[in-house]
Design a protein around this motif. Structure first.
Motif, PDB file in Angstrom:
ATOM      1  N   UNK A 182      13.611  34.774  87.535  1.00 24.56           N
ATOM      2  CA  UNK A 182      12.453  33.905  87.354  1.00 24.56           C
ATOM      3  C   UNK A 182      12.104  33.275  88.695  1.00 24.56           C
ATOM      4  N   UNK A 183      10.796  33.189  88.963  1.00 22.16           N
ATOM      5  CA  UNK A 183      10.337  32.585  90.218  1.00 22.16           C
ATOM      6  C   UNK A 183       8.990  31.912  90.000  1.00 22.16           C
ATOM      7  N   UNK A 184       8.716  30.862  90.772  1.00 20.47           N
ATOM      8  CA  UNK A 184       7.447  30.134  90.708  1.00 20.47           C
ATOM      9  C   UNK A 184       6.633  30.425  91.961  1.00 20.47           C
ATOM     10  N   UNK A 185       5.338  30.687  91.761  1.00 18.80           N
ATOM     11  CA  UNK A 185       4.411  30.898  92.875  1.00 18.80           C
ATOM     12  C   UNK A 185       3.158  30.081  92.612  1.00 18.80           C
ATOM     13  N   UNK A 186       2.765  29.233  93.588  1.00 19.82           N
ATOM     14  CA  UNK A 186       1.587  28.373  93.443  1.00 19.82           C
ATOM     15  C   UNK A 186       0.507  28.836  94.420  1.00 19.82           C
ATOM     16  N   UNK A 187      -0.692  29.017  93.904  1.00 19.63           N
ATOM     17  CA  UNK A 187      -1.828  29.482  94.712  1.00 19.63           C
ATOM     18  C   UNK A 187      -3.002  28.538  94.480  1.00 19.63           C
ATOM     19  N   UNK A 188      -3.664  28.182  95.568  1.00 17.60           N
ATOM     20  CA  UNK A 188      -4.861  27.329  95.479  1.00 17.60           C
ATOM     21  C   UNK A 188      -6.094  28.228  95.484  1.00 17.60           C
ATOM     22  N   UNK A 189      -6.755  28.395  94.328  1.00 16.99           N
ATOM     23  CA  UNK A 189      -7.918  29.289  94.283  1.00 16.99           C
ATOM     24  C   UNK A 189      -9.076  28.817  95.171  1.00 16.99           C
ATOM     25  N   UNK A 190      -9.147  27.513  95.404  1.00 15.60           N
ATOM     26  CA  UNK A 190     -10.270  26.971  96.166  1.00 15.60           C
ATOM     27  C   UNK A 190     -10.004  26.921  97.658  1.00 15.60           C
ATOM     28  N   UNK A 191      -8.822  27.382  98.062  1.00 16.54           N
ATOM     29  CA  UNK A 191      -8.524  27.467  99.477  1.00 16.54           C
ATOM     30  C   UNK A 191      -9.039  28.773 100.060  1.00 16.54           C
ATOM     31  N   UNK A 192      -9.152  28.843 101.354  1.00 13.38           N
ATOM     32  CA  UNK A 192      -9.621  30.058 102.008  1.00 13.38           C
ATOM     33  C   UNK A 192     -11.118  30.249 101.838  1.00 13.38           C
ATOM     34  N   UNK A 193     -11.518  31.515 101.743  1.00 16.91           N
ATOM     35  CA  UNK A 193     -12.953  31.826 101.672  1.00 16.91           C
ATOM     36  C   UNK A 193     -13.491  31.841 100.244  1.00 16.91           C
ATOM     37  N   UNK A 194     -12.656  31.514  99.268  1.00 20.66           N
ATOM     38  CA  UNK A 194     -13.125  31.437  97.883  1.00 20.66           C
ATOM     39  C   UNK A 194     -13.149  32.765  97.154  1.00 20.66           C
ATOM     40  N   UNK A 195     -12.622  33.835  97.770  1.00 22.94           N
ATOM     41  CA  UNK A 195     -12.646  35.126  97.086  1.00 22.94           C
ATOM     42  C   UNK A 195     -11.772  35.126  95.838  1.00 22.94           C
TER      43      UNK A 195
END
Length: 966
Positions: free
Chosen positions: A487-500
């Motif tokens: 088991x592992x946790x991964x957090x991603x910010x969808x509004x970061x970067x260029x918004x793709x």
């Protein structure tokens, strides 16, 4: 030896057919057999596609016919004085005996062959299981052989045919009664089982189930052997007497040899009872054998599993014969468990400590049964339960779970075990998974899991979600430590970067920006998904946003990837009918689904909830919605968003709401938006119902006029709205329907699939009507009455197969895409009463998932009534037994959707699940007349064949005489 034996056999057969004896024997056998099937056992009223009635009376019928067949074989020889002459010829007594035996056995075999048209005609009008048929014929042949051996012995002991006849009937009758319920009902289980060891009828019933057991076959062979020895001993004594060479010592010596042989035959019979594995299950699906599914569950056991049968010595006579069958099956479980299964059989009434434990710990109580002994009728409190225990988990099967009952008209009821392997295995699965639920969550994972959090930066999150994010990282960290790399946790910010990523999430999962409260202008993301590389599921967020709720949601999602936990079914049912109003016929259109709920609870964790909440319970693995009525946007939103999470939605719905009362039967059109939602997803149900001539009759109120006075009465009439779906109407390529023999499917609407809208989805049909079906938009569901008093429905000119059940799998778009959440309506109403500023920071997330993953599945059955309590009662009343094919269909669909198909192969294998194709009166008369005609034709063929063989034999003799003539 063989040549002499065949000569004796031919001579006996010639004497049979030279007189009317053979034709009387065959004719009476066929006439009585067909009469028993069609009249005494009411074959068509019984409505079961089997030939059990043919074999139920066979032991009694063979007693009299075999006695009549064998009474003259030796007695006539003794009366005429030819026996002494025959014994002086150079032919051994054993050759005489075997030749006469084979001649009589040939007559029995010929009689059985002439009944073969009956099972073939049954197979033409129903799904006949040929295993019990072949087992029945084999049992009849072996039973006939045993009776013939008895008859030959009694015939050689007397020169009177009448004495031989009566003696054979008495002795054979005694062997039959030893194991019959008529006698064993007066004894306890242990004594009754001992009697069944020597009862010809009990052994016969065992084989006619379709199970060829070496112990049963040897029983008949041992009977043949015992009476062969006695007959040979009698012939030897007669031969010595005829030659005046008999002496006392020599007769006693041969008698001792005969006694030793008989004792050895009986001893071998008793010794074989210890061996229960030498048997062959001929039934379709091997319903009396341990299946690979059961062995798979038993292989998962990590500690001993206890299966304990509680059976009283004194019980109901119909239940007593089932106890040995259960014992044999449970013993097979013990063998298949390879040391991890322990079986016990106890009589609680003889063990007070075990009875106290059963009552207090497991809630097992004795059941009062009405029984009759030699002197009076009385009530007896008896145990007939099975306990399955694994660790701290246990399940109890009572007699209602273990038996199935079939009404058999005036003769009472038939009782058989109700698919005992399924009942035991489903309980083993439940205790096994229930025990594992308190253990390691990661023990049964096939692939490592990744918990992905699509979370916006803290600057965009409201305060309650900032704290919730900390709880998420803490809970995931603890699980990661316990998972050993699973088991592992991964957090991603969808509004970061260029918004793709925002665009990708919207296209792939339908994730849209959220808002906290009605008047909050800030938009953010806070979505959780769990995937193992092969599938992805969304984890719903708890309403209270607390750490315990979050941990519970993640654990529930983990269980969906494990094969070791019971799945949770979210069940949405209409409000139950008012019991007080229902007894006066004023319950409205409310339908009860108590039987459905109890059936699902056997194999799943069932959570019943109200769709009006707008949210499906977080722990749900699958959503089942039955008989929805006039759904509003909020209720529809709950179904829609559950599907958008990549889950499975099963709908049993109809465009009509059928109302049944004592005086009417009508259909009201639904007014909700469910039909629009289905059409949006590529499925259309017209405001029509399907009628099919392949249907079951129903007791419905019918109006007719007598002398100008309208009368209303309940009649059994052909009812084309009650579809009988079978054969090509069930998708045999799909495990959901392949195991069903038929399905009673009532008041169903036709389904139309939009191929264009579903071009990217997998379409699987489940149910179809026959090609002679038609549709009608009439709202009155009662048949029309003609001037001559006949009831019926006007068929349409256009007839075709109608789709009645379908499954769609793939990516779906939300019906509410681009619209505000219907849950906002509740927020607006609340905002009108409270301060808007207080609402701004409300701990409430309002969003719409606009697209589903590819794993989403929608199953639609176009009937809202086929699993209703009232319909199931009607179906059972018509068929005479509990006809729960609809419940089996729902359970199979859930297993298929949850990829837990273990029980699919063994569910629904009951004795009475195979029903006949509905036939009109003329069709039934035709089938019966056809069998009588074939019996006569068979007798005619036998007569012609004999005359042809006799003519050839005479021609040979004529040639021999002409050659010898001068």
């Amino acid at each position: 030896m063989l040549r002499n034996t065949l000569r004796v056999c031919r001579k006996e057969l010639g004497s049979f057919f030279a007189s009317p004896v053979a034709y009387i024997f065959l004719g009476v056998f066929l006439l009585v057999s067909l009469f028993v099937v069609f009249w005494a056992e009411s074959f068509f009223a019984r409505n079961i596609a089997d030939v059990r009635p043919l074999f139920e009376w066979m032991p009694v019928l063979l007693i009299f016919l075999v006695a009549a067949l064998t009474m003259r074989m030796w007695s006539e020889e003794r009366r005429t004085g030819t026996l002494e002459y025959l014994l002086t010829l150079p032919v051994r007594p054993g050759e005489y005996l075997l030749g006469k035996f084979l001649a009589a056995l040939f007559m029995v075999l010929l009689a059985l062959l002439l009944t073969l048209p009956l099972p073939f005609s049954v197979a033409a009008i129903g799904p006949l299981d040929w295993g019990p048929v072949w087992g029945g014929y084999l049992a009849a042949l072996f039973l006939g052989a045993a009776y013939i051996a008895i008859g030959l012995f009694l015939s050689v002991r007397s020169d009177s045919q009448i004495v031989s006849l009566i003696g054979t009937v008495v002795i054979c009758g005694v062997f039959y009664l030893l194991g019959s319920d008529l006698l064993t009902g007066f004894f306890g289980n242990d004594s009754a089982e001992l009697l069944r060891l020597f009862g010809s009828g009990a052994r016969f019933s065992s084989i006619t189930r379709g199970v060829i057991d070496l112990r049963d076959l040897y029983y008949y062979l041992s009977l043949v052997g015992v009476f062969f020895v006695l007959t040979l001993y009698s012939l030897r004594c007669l031969r010595w007497d005829s030659q005046s060479q008999a002496s006392g010592p020599r007769c006693r010596m041969i008698g001792m040899v005969a006694l030793v042989l008989i004792v050895n035959l009986i001893a071998a019979h008793l010794w074989l009872q210890q061996i229960g594995s030498l048997r062959l299950d001929l039934t379709q699906g091997r319903i009396y054998s341990i299946s690979p599914t059961t062995r798979e569950y038993l292989a998962r056991l990590q500690e001993p599993l206890l299966i304990r049968g509680y059976f009283s010595a004194k019980t109901h006579p119909l239940l007593a014969p089932l106890v040995p069958q259960l014992r044999d099956l449970i013993s097979e479980y013990q063998l298949a468990g390879h040391g991890n299964v322990r079986s016990e059989f106890v009589d609680p009434q003889q063990h007070p400590d075990l009875e106290a434990e059963a009552n207090e710990k497991y809630g097992i109580k004795p059941v009062p049964f009405k029984v009759a002994d030699r002197y009076q009728a009385a009530l007896v409190n008896s145990y007939f339960q099975v306990l399955i225990q694994y660790g701290d988990q246990y399940q109890v099967l009572d007699f209602r779970d273990l038996i199935e009952v079939k009404n058999s008209g005036e003769s009472g009821v038939d009782v058989e075990l109700n698919n005992p392997e399924y009942q035991l295995t489903r309980c083993i699965k439940r205790v096994l998974f229930g025990f594992q639920a308190g253990g390691d969550l990661f023990a049964n994972l096939a692939h490592p899991l990744t918990l992905t959090g699509y979370l916006s930066d803290d600057s965009r999150l409201p305060d309650f979600l900032k704290n919730f994010r900390v709880d998420l990282q803490s809970v995931a960290g603890d699980m990661e430590k316990k998972s050993a790399g699973q088991f592992a946790l991964k957090i991603i910010d969808p509004q970061g970067g260029d918004g793709h990523l925002v665009k990708e999430l919207a296209e792939k999962y339908g994730f849209q920006p959220m808002q906290a409260g009605l008047y909050d202008s800030q938009r953010f993301y806070f979505y959780l998904t769990l995937d193992d590389g092969t599938q992805t599921v969304q984890i719903p967020l708890a309403d209270d946003f607390t750490r315990p709720a979050l941990e519970r949601s993640i654990k529930d999602a983990l269980k969906r990837f494990s094969a070791g936990y019971l799945k949770t079914v979210a069940l949405a049912l209409p409000a139950p009918p008012d019991s007080f109003l229902a007894q006066y016929g004023m319950a409205g259109s409310s339908k009860g689904f108590t039987v459905l709920k109890k059936n699902l609870e056997q194999n799943y964790n069932v959570t019943e909830f109200d769709l009006s909440s707008g949210v499906v319970p977080e722990s749900a693995d699958i959503l089942v919605v039955v008989a929805p009525k006039d759904l509003d946007d909020k209720q529809l939103f709950a179904i829609d968003q559950f599907l958008m999470q990549g889950r499975t939605v099963l709908l049993a719905a109809s465009p009509f709401d059928v109302n049944i009362s004592r005086s009417s039967l009508s259909a009201d059109k639904q007014q909700g938006k469910l039909l629009d939602w289905l059409e949006y997803n590529g499925l259309a149900m017209q405001q029509q119902l399907v009628l099919d001539p392949r249907s079951q009759p129903l007791p419905i109120p019918v109006s007719r006029t007598v002398g100008g006075i309208p009368l209303q009465e309940i009649q059994m009439v052909p009812y084309p709205y009650f579809l009988d779906v079978r054969d090509d109407g069930l998708n045999q390529q799909l495990p959901v329907t392949a195991g069903l023999t038929h399905l009673l499917y009532d008041w169903a609407a036709p389904i139309q699939v939009d191929d264009k809208a579903n071009s990217d989805r997998k379409i699987t049909w489940l149910l179809k009507s026959s090609e002679k079906a038609w549709t009608s938009d009439a709202q009155s569901l009662l048949p029309k009455v003609t001037a001559d008093g006949e009831q019926g429905f006007d068929p349409a000119r256009e007839r075709a197969k109608q789709l009645l059940g379908v499954a769609l799998e793939g990516q779906f778009s939300s019906y509410f895409a681009g619209q505000p959440s219907p849950l906002l309506e509740g927020a607006k109403k609340s905002a009108e009463q409270e301060n808007a500023a207080e609402q701004k920071n409300s701990d409430q997330l309002l969003s719409v998932i606009e697209k589903s993953p590819e794993a989403a599945r929608l199953i639609l059955f176009s009937s809202a009534d086929f699993v209703a309590d009232q319909t199931l009662q009607l179906a059972s009343a018509v068929s005479g037994n509990e006809d729960y094919g609809g419940l089996q269909l729902i359970s199979n669909s859930l297993d298929w959707s949850l990829e837990d198909q273990g029980l699919l192969a063994i569910r629904g294998r009951g004795h009475y699940a195979r029903t006949l194709i509905p036939l009109e009166h003329d069709g039934r008369v035709l089938v019966e007349s056809f069998n009588y005609a074939l019996a006569l034709i068979g007798l005619g063929i036998v007569f012609v064949v004999y005359r042809v063989l006799l003519g050839r034999k005479r021609a040979v003799y004529r040639c021999l005489l002409e050659r010898r003539a001068p």
